[in-house]
Design a protein around this motif. Structure first.
Motif, PDB file in Angstrom:
ATOM      1  N   ASN A   1       0.808  -1.228   0.000  1.00  0.00           N
ATOM      2  CA  ASN A   1       0.000   0.000   0.000  1.00  0.00           C
ATOM      3  C   ASN A   1       0.838   1.273   0.000  1.00  0.00           C
ATOM      4  OD1 ASN A   1      -2.624  -1.343   0.170  1.00  0.00           O
ATOM      5  ND2 ASN A   1      -2.014  -1.892   2.250  1.00  0.00           N
TER       6      ASN A   1
ATOM      7  N   THR B   1      -0.383   4.719   1.333  1.00  0.00           N
ATOM      8  CA  THR B   1      -1.633   5.385   0.948  1.00  0.00           C
ATOM      9  C   THR B   1      -2.659   5.308   2.077  1.00  0.00           C
ATOM     10  OG1 THR B   1      -2.363   3.317  -0.091  1.00  0.00           O
ATOM     11  CG2 THR B   1      -1.272   4.933  -1.493  1.00  0.00           C
ATOM     12  N   ASN B   2      -2.510   4.312   2.959  1.00  0.00           N
ATOM     13  CA  ASN B   2      -3.365   4.204   4.143  1.00  0.00           C
ATOM     14  C   ASN B   2      -2.546   4.507   5.387  1.00  0.00           C
ATOM     15  OD1 ASN B   2      -1.728   1.978   4.053  1.00  0.00           O
ATOM     16  ND2 ASN B   2      -3.305   0.505   4.659  1.00  0.00           N
TER      17      ASN B   2
END
Length: 690
Positions: A401, A685-686
């Protein structure tokens, strides 16, 4: 066995190891890859401190033979201990042969070696338990065999170090660690690259003769054994020697302070270097490298890259023109140095197809790789961030991610795929790309009729490109744009490929052949792509993952990082020679600019066509971090060392004593903030800060 006889064994092993080390250093000095600009102090350290290094290592590696000898006794065969030990062996063998073990993660050869070793030990114990009259002769035979293994492995290691030095110009490093872990590919590579049977036969014969010379009168060692008290005392002495050797090795390592990297490498011991590389797969920037206050570092990065946030670097990129949802095919080419191309002055005609594409597209002539391994190149074009010390993020844990080129394409509605002709578990590529949203097409995806040629690294580049074209045809049916990232494999030792394609026979197993075949496969790929519907709406990006060689006299030989890149799209990208200084991390952001993408960027990589682009290149080894700007190169090294070099027109470096403080702080800011963002999970991204 009396203690003086045990000491006699150690002297033989240690003396032989030191002698082989001395011969090896003498040979390495005169290899073509070694730049012999040594002064008297360098030679003194290479040989005198080198001998001390080897002596210390010989003490440590003697531990296996020592343990075997001090545990020789008759008491362990007495009831009930004999039966208990046999029971333990049976349980261990059942675990190794009937269950998935921790050794299975290291490739097929490692669990096989473990099984053989434990089986031999178990059978040996059972034979001695059942037939006491055989014990003396059996022990003597086992002693000779172990002694032979030491001699064989010492010689084998010296030849391995010779081959490794001839390839990379250094002692063992992280590359050697990777090679140990990925035994299937590496052993296959060796089998296909060298006359292994002849080499092993010679090593075997020499080892047998030396073993016979040293052990011909050793049967008397097994007439009696030292008492338990003597064994305990001698073992304590040995433990102290081992501990002292480790500390001495660490101390001598600090004396590797010559300006000539080759002198430092020759002084070092290869096995100790291997241990260090195995122990330090990542390096804590805060602990080892020069720093400035973190707020100042982010402020400098923000100023250089127009980043707005003080914690998570971000830049809102808005293009005034409509976005172009063209397909993108990114080809990262294995070991494609810039100097293979005709434009660099190469007269061998190794890259006729890339030379043609360079004239028809945007040709980057001043672009530099971030590192000297494939995973570092993949990291650069996928994450577009400066390299961090130690291993690439691709090989680290918790690397899913991440903000990546694939993430941007997925946000734009693209189908995102990664193509690799080998097995993508190698270098943890499967974990990384799957964890970042890519569909993986690797050798497991090929049917038997899709493979015309393969070696240990994977299917040939032609087969990979044909598979990719089939996949792109399927993608076209979904009416979604696609992003395909292809990693080539053929330009890699053993440099074998299908016969009849180029004028260099595959049997030559030469680098020139590997380069020319990969270029041929690229030419065929473009020729075939022209016939397909999606071609007119596709942008091709060709870039090397790294150079063919990274060895040099200085820590970061800049000319060994110079790689080619081409953005090719007839009718869309106009032919131009781009001479702007460019980092590998800038390539994909430059492409996004051409596609007029608007997005919030967390990249350090920049669109080099922006008016405020600040030319610089970031280059690295596993430990040394380089920052190239103008005609100056700053190198950050462990122990907070900072060096500066002047760069001439031929990319040759000359050390300078005066450090450009502004440039030094820029270099530190780039690497310090990158390492901080990685450590704090702020590239995700998280993201959630630790």
């Amino acid at each position: 066995m009396q203690i003086d006889k045990l000491l006699n064994t150690f002297i033989k092993i240690s003396g032989f190891y030191i002698l082989v080390g001395l011969i090896l250093r003498s040979i390495l000095i005169f290899l073509p890859i070694t730049e012999r600009v040594f002064d008297i102090s360098d030679y003194a350290k290479i040989f005198l401190l080198g001998i001390v290094n080897d002596w210390c290592v010989s003490i440590v590696i003697f531990v296996f033979l020592w343990l075997h000898l001090v545990f020789l006794s008759n008491s362990k065969f007495k009831s009930p201990w004999g039966y208990i030990i046999i029971g333990v062996f049976i349980i261990l063998l059942c675990y190794l042969y009937f269950f998935k073990t921790i050794f299975d993660d290291y490739g097929s050869i490692v669990p096989t070696i473990i099984k053989i070793f434990v089986t031999i030990k178990a059978l040996s114990f059972i034979i001695l338990f059942l037939f006491p009259s055989l014990r003396s002769n059996w022990r003597h035979t086992v002693y000779i065999f172990i002694f032979f293994l030491y001699i064989f492995l010492i010689i084998f290691n010296s030849i391995s170090e010779y081959l490794f030095w001839n390839e990379f110009g250094v002692r063992y490093n992280f590359i050697a660690v990777d090679y140990l872990i990925y035994t299937n590919e590496v052993i296959g590579n060796i089998l296909e690259s060298y006359p292994v049977i002849s080499m092993f036969s010679v090593i075997l014969l020499i080892s047998i003769l030396i073993t016979y010379f040293f052990t011909s009168k050793s049967n008397k060692y097994f007439m009696d054994f030292s008492s338990f008290k003597v064994k305990i005392l001698s073992s304590l002495v040995y433990v102290v020697l081992v501990i002292g050797s480790v500390f001495l090795l660490e101390f001598i390592q600090k004396q590797e302070n010559s300006d000539n990297v080759f002198a430092n490498e020759l002084q070092a011991n290869g096995l100790f270097r291997f241990y260090e590389a195995f122990s330090d797969s990542s390096l804590d920037y805060e602990q080892f490298y020069a720093q400035i206050p973190i707020n100042k570092a982010f402020a400098l990065v923000g100023k250089q890259y127009d980043k707005k946030s003080k914690i998570v670097i971000s830049e809102i990129i808005r293009d005034t023109l409509p976005e172009l949802r063209k397909n993108v095919i990114l080809v990262t080419i294995e070991s494609m140095s810039f100097d293979f191309m005709k434009y660099s002055g190469n007269t061998k005609n190794l890259t006729p197809n890339l030379d043609r594409l360079a004239k028809e597209g945007m040709f980057f002539t001043n672009l530099y790789a971030t590192g000297n391994r494939t995973v570092r190149g993949l990291e650069a074009v996928t994450l577009c961030i400066p390299p961090s010390p130690g291993e690439s993020l691709i090989k680290r844990e918790d690397n899913d991610n991440l903000f990546s080129t694939g993430y941007i394409f997925k946000q734009k509605g693209y189908k995102v795929q990664f193509f690799y002709g080998g097995y993508s578990y190698f270098d943890d590529m499967d974990v990384f790309f799957k964890g970042n949203g890519y569909q993986i097409i690797d050798r497991n995806s090929f049917s038997s009729d899709e493979i015309t040629f393969a070696n240990i690294w994977g299917v040939c580049d032609e087969d990979m490109f044909k598979k990719a074209i089939k996949t792109f045809d399927e993608n076209q049916k979904s009416n979604r744009p696609f992003f395909g990232h292809i990693m080539t494999v053929s330009n890699h030792r053993p440099f074998t490929y299908p016969e009849g394609r180029i004028d260099i026979p595959s049997t030559s197993k030469s680098r020139d052949g590997g380069v020319k075949y990969t270029d041929y496969a690229i030419g065929e790929f473009i020729k075939e792509a022209h016939k397909h519907q999606w071609f007119q709406n596709t942008v091709f990006v060709f870039v090397a993952d790294h150079c063919a060689s990274s060895a040099g006299k200085v820590n970061i030989p800049l000319e060994r990082y110079h790689i080619p890149a081409i953005i090719y799209a007839p009718g869309f990208v106009k032919p131009v020679i781009e001479r702007t200084l460019t980092s590998q991390i800038d390539l994909m952001p430059t492409l996004f600019g051409k596609l007029h993408f608007s997005y919030t960027s967390q990249f350090f990589g920049q669109n080099i066509k922006k008016s405020d682009y600040n030319p610089r290149a970031l280059v690295s080894t596993y430990q040394n971090l380089g920052y190239y700007k103008g005609n100056e190169l700053i190198v950050l090294s462990p122990n907070r060392k900072v060096q500066q070099y002047e760069v001439d027109s031929n990319k040759q470096l000359k050390a300078t004593h005066d450090i450009n403080k502004t440039l030094e702080e820029e270099a530190i800011a780039n690497y310090q903030t990158t390492s901080y963002l990685i450590e704090q999970n702020l590239l995700k991204t998280n993201r959630k800060k630790k």
